[in-house]
Design a protein around this motif. Structure first.
Motif, mmCIF file in Angstrom:
data_model
loop_
_atom_site.group_PDB
_atom_site.id
_atom_site.type_symbol
_atom_site.label_atom_id
_atom_site.label_comp_id
_atom_site.label_asym_id
_atom_site.label_seq_id
_atom_site.Cartn_x
_atom_site.Cartn_y
_atom_site.Cartn_z
ATOM 1 N N ASN A 1 36.575 52.732 37.197
ATOM 2 C CA ASN A 1 37.331 53.592 36.283
ATOM 3 C C ASN A 1 38.819 53.513 36.573
ATOM 4 O OD1 ASN A 1 35.068 54.600 34.913
ATOM 5 N ND2 ASN A 1 34.652 55.997 36.596
ATOM 6 N N ARG A 2 39.241 52.331 37.035
ATOM 7 C CA ARG A 2 40.628 52.104 37.417
ATOM 8 C C ARG A 2 40.856 50.599 37.439
ATOM 9 N NH1 ARG A 2 39.686 49.877 42.160
ATOM 10 N NH2 ARG A 2 38.052 50.661 43.510
ATOM 11 N N PRO A 3 42.102 50.174 37.524
ATOM 12 C CA PRO A 3 42.358 48.736 37.678
ATOM 13 C C PRO A 3 41.778 48.241 39.016
ATOM 14 C CG PRO A 3 44.365 49.889 37.031
ATOM 15 C CD PRO A 3 43.344 50.937 37.374
ATOM 16 N N TYR A 4 41.325 47.017 39.032
ATOM 17 C CA TYR A 4 40.767 46.473 40.276
ATOM 18 C C TYR A 4 41.878 46.242 41.303
ATOM 19 C CZ TYR A 4 42.201 41.861 38.513
ATOM 20 O OH TYR A 4 42.914 40.791 38.036
ATOM 21 N N LEU A 5 41.481 46.293 42.569
ATOM 22 C CA LEU A 5 42.375 46.084 43.706
ATOM 23 C C LEU A 5 41.918 44.840 44.465
ATOM 24 C CD1 LEU A 5 42.294 49.777 45.012
ATOM 25 C CD2 LEU A 5 44.042 48.732 43.534
ATOM 26 N N LEU A 6 42.739 44.388 45.394
ATOM 27 C CA LEU A 6 42.355 43.263 46.235
ATOM 28 C C LEU A 6 41.060 43.574 46.979
ATOM 29 C CD1 LEU A 6 43.012 40.433 47.300
ATOM 30 C CD2 LEU A 6 44.388 41.512 49.090
ATOM 31 N N GLU A 7 40.908 44.813 47.427
ATOM 32 C CA GLU A 7 39.687 45.220 48.139
ATOM 33 C C GLU A 7 38.452 45.057 47.257
ATOM 34 O OE1 GLU A 7 42.547 47.067 48.076
ATOM 35 O OE2 GLU A 7 43.147 46.578 50.129
ATOM 36 N N VAL B 1 35.958 30.972 42.963
ATOM 37 C CA VAL B 1 36.463 31.773 41.845
ATOM 38 C C VAL B 1 37.196 33.011 42.375
ATOM 39 C CG1 VAL B 1 35.785 33.101 39.801
ATOM 40 C CG2 VAL B 1 34.685 30.895 40.280
ATOM 41 N N THR B 2 36.627 33.689 43.378
ATOM 42 C CA THR B 2 37.297 34.875 43.929
ATOM 43 C C THR B 2 38.562 34.486 44.686
ATOM 44 O OG1 THR B 2 35.842 34.883 45.882
ATOM 45 C CG2 THR B 2 35.221 36.316 44.037
ATOM 46 N N LYS B 3 38.563 33.311 45.286
ATOM 47 C CA LYS B 3 39.755 32.830 45.993
ATOM 48 C C LYS B 3 40.917 32.656 45.022
ATOM 49 C CE LYS B 3 41.433 28.951 48.723
ATOM 50 N NZ LYS B 3 41.237 27.566 49.129
ATOM 51 N N ILE B 4 40.670 31.958 43.933
ATOM 52 C CA ILE B 4 41.718 31.727 42.936
ATOM 53 C C ILE B 4 42.113 33.042 42.276
ATOM 54 C CG2 ILE B 4 42.150 30.644 40.679
ATOM 55 C CD1 ILE B 4 40.642 28.171 41.783
ATOM 56 N N TRP B 5 41.151 33.892 41.990
ATOM 57 C CA TRP B 5 41.415 35.197 41.376
ATOM 58 C C TRP B 5 42.351 36.019 42.261
ATOM 59 C CZ3 TRP B 5 36.924 39.255 40.703
ATOM 60 C CH2 TRP B 5 37.383 40.355 39.987
ATOM 61 N N ALA B 6 42.024 36.112 43.556
ATOM 62 C CA ALA B 6 42.853 36.895 44.488
ATOM 63 C C ALA B 6 44.254 36.295 44.623
ATOM 64 C CB ALA B 6 42.173 36.975 45.856
ATOM 65 N N GLN B 7 44.328 34.981 44.743
ATOM 66 C CA GLN B 7 45.637 34.345 44.877
ATOM 67 C C GLN B 7 46.492 34.573 43.637
ATOM 68 O OE1 GLN B 7 44.186 30.393 45.925
ATOM 69 N NE2 GLN B 7 45.096 30.610 47.954
ATOM 70 N N ASN B 8 45.890 34.499 42.468
ATOM 71 C CA ASN B 8 46.650 34.701 41.248
ATOM 72 C C ASN B 8 47.066 36.159 41.078
ATOM 73 O OD1 ASN B 8 47.638 33.734 38.544
ATOM 74 N ND2 ASN B 8 46.233 35.363 37.948
#
Length: 178
Positions: free
Chosen positions: A47-53, A85-92
């Motif tokens: 119910n919020r924007p996603y975070l790195l965590e 996919v999560t690696k590229i997502w987090a880096q971006n």
């Protein structure tokens, strides 16, 4: 192919390139299990924007689901997305790749990566973020696969053509095991 020679096939690429469709089709064709994408259901519950965590938690959940299905799979396991996919997502999104993801991704061994080309029409949904950057992300995925010396093949065309091409690539890969 013996149990200890489980063929793990990673389906990777930018958003809206048919990864989930192809994963389900391949699982049906080979009568094998597939690891669904964890991120979509996880993000839908926020119910919020996603975070790195959140990306780290998604990566953990994806890896756990993959490991669990690998234990009960025989010859082939289709992985609809991977920690790449999560690696590229987090880096971006956050300009960094968490240590957990980079360590676990390099430890993960996929026999074959199918990199999905961006030639399917973009399909909007609320979770997709970058319709104008598909070429950028495709190049990033290909660079990551090339730099890690991953065994990969680009899959393009209509959904029907993608399935036929993926089956041909997988069958050739299976034949290489004798």
């Amino acid at each position: 192919m013996a149990k200890e020679q489980l063929l793990k096939i990673a389906i990777v690429g930018p958003e809206s390139t048919g990864k989930s469709v192809l994963s389900e089709q391949l699982a049906a064709h080979y009568a094998c299990k597939f690891v669904p994408e964890v991120a979509r259901a996880y993000i839908a519950k926020l119910n919020r924007p996603y975070l790195l965590e959140d990306i780290i938690e998604i990566a953990r959940m994806q890896l756990l689901q993959e490991q669990a299905l690998a234990k009960v799979s025989s010859d082939i396991l289709i992985c609809d997305t991977t920690l790449l996919v999560t690696k590229i997502w987090a880096q971006n999104a956050f300009n960094e790749c968490p240590k957990f993801i980079s360590e676990k991704y390099t430890a993960n061994d996929y026999s074959l990566h199918l990199l999905m080309q961006i030639d399917l029409p973009w399909e909007y949904d609320a979770q997709r973020e970058h319709p104008e950057r598909r070429e950028f992300f495709f190049s990033w995925y290909e660079r990551e696969l090339r730099e890690s010396n991953a065994n990969y093949c680009i899959i393009s065309g209509s959904n029907e053509h993608r399935l036929k091409r993926a089956i041909a690539v997988i069958d050739a890969h299976l034949a290489s095991f004798g």
